[in-house]
Design a protein around this motif. Structure first.
Motif, short mmCIF file in Angstrom:
data_model
loop_
_atom_site.label_atom_id
_atom_site.label_comp_id
_atom_site.label_asym_id
_atom_site.label_seq_id
_atom_site.Cartn_x
_atom_site.Cartn_y
_atom_site.Cartn_z
N LEU A 187 -8.74 -4.49 -15.06
CA LEU A 187 -7.29 -4.75 -15.04
C LEU A 187 -6.82 -5.35 -13.72
O LEU A 187 -5.65 -5.72 -13.59
N LYS A 188 -7.71 -5.40 -12.74
CA LYS A 188 -7.40 -5.98 -11.42
C LYS A 188 -6.20 -5.29 -10.76
O LYS A 188 -5.28 -5.94 -10.25
N VAL A 189 -6.22 -3.97 -10.79
CA VAL A 189 -5.17 -3.19 -10.16
C VAL A 189 -5.71 -2.53 -8.89
O VAL A 189 -6.91 -2.37 -8.73
N PRO A 190 -4.81 -2.14 -7.99
CA PRO A 190 -5.26 -1.63 -6.70
C PRO A 190 -5.82 -0.21 -6.69
O PRO A 190 -6.57 0.15 -5.79
N LYS A 191 -5.46 0.60 -7.69
CA LYS A 191 -5.85 2.01 -7.61
C LYS A 191 -6.09 2.60 -8.98
O LYS A 191 -5.53 2.13 -9.97
N GLN A 215 0.84 -1.20 0.00
CA GLN A 215 0.00 0.00 0.00
C GLN A 215 0.87 1.25 0.00
O GLN A 215 0.56 2.23 -0.69
N LYS A 216 1.97 1.21 0.74
CA LYS A 216 2.89 2.36 0.78
C LYS A 216 3.44 2.65 -0.61
O LYS A 216 3.48 3.80 -1.04
N TYR A 217 3.87 1.60 -1.31
CA TYR A 217 4.40 1.78 -2.67
C TYR A 217 3.33 2.39 -3.59
O TYR A 217 3.61 3.32 -4.34
N ALA A 271 -6.83 -3.30 -0.68
CA ALA A 271 -7.03 -3.76 0.70
C ALA A 271 -6.24 -5.04 0.98
O ALA A 271 -5.85 -5.29 2.14
N ASN A 272 -5.96 -5.82 -0.04
CA ASN A 272 -5.23 -7.08 0.13
C ASN A 272 -3.72 -6.90 0.20
O ASN A 272 -2.99 -7.85 0.49
N LEU A 273 -3.24 -5.69 -0.06
CA LEU A 273 -1.80 -5.42 0.02
C LEU A 273 -1.38 -5.16 1.45
O LEU A 273 -2.17 -4.73 2.28
N LYS A 274 -0.10 -5.39 1.73
CA LYS A 274 0.44 -5.12 3.08
C LYS A 274 0.62 -3.64 3.28
O LYS A 274 0.86 -2.89 2.42
#
Length: 136
Positions: free
Chosen positions: A104-108, A5-7, A133-136
């Motif tokens: 695209l199943k990307v986080p943002k 999430q930070k990245y 939400a699934n990322l650390k």
């Protein structure tokens, strides 16, 4: 490199900064393709990897449909950037951006409107998917 999430948040900051830089130099009131080309140059300068006008495969009942669904940018295979030059965002723009992110199943995803006076305060919105939400 581990995607966290930070990245993703740091990459969002860089992308938004690139958009602000283009807006600062070019200003509002031009067609979307001008901003698109300027962003490509800005991303190159910042060494941000991107795909431009990426055609998104569209699956219907387990079959790929031959249709042209394209997002403006896919950044680092993690963030959709959809750009506009319009009087205001509407719900279609938001839905389009979120659909690209989910397909695209990307986080943002980031939606940017270059036809504003202040891009930072009134010209962008961000969206997160369940993948964020699934990322650390």
């Amino acid at each position: 490199m581990e995607i966290t999430q930070k990245y993703i948040n740091e990459l969002t900051y860089k992308i938004t900064g690139a958009c602000i830089e283009v807006h600062k130099i070019v200003g509002p009131g031009l067609f979307e393709n001008v901003y698109h080309e300027c962003l490509k140059k800005e991303f190159d300068l910042l060494e941000i990897k991107y795909q431009s006008e990426l055609e998104i495969p569209f699956n219907y009942k387990d079959k790929i449909i031959a249709c042209k669904v394209k997002c403006d940018f896919l950044i680092e295979n993690q963030i959709v950037l959809e750009i506009k030059s319009t009087s205001d965002f509407n719900n279609f723009h938001r839905a389009q951006t979120m659909n690209y992110m989910n397909l695209l199943k990307v986080p943002k995803a980031i939606l940017v409107n270059f036809n504003v006076n202040n891009l930072y305060h009134e010209g962008h919105e961000t969206f997160v998917s369940r993948y964020f939400a699934n990322l650390k």
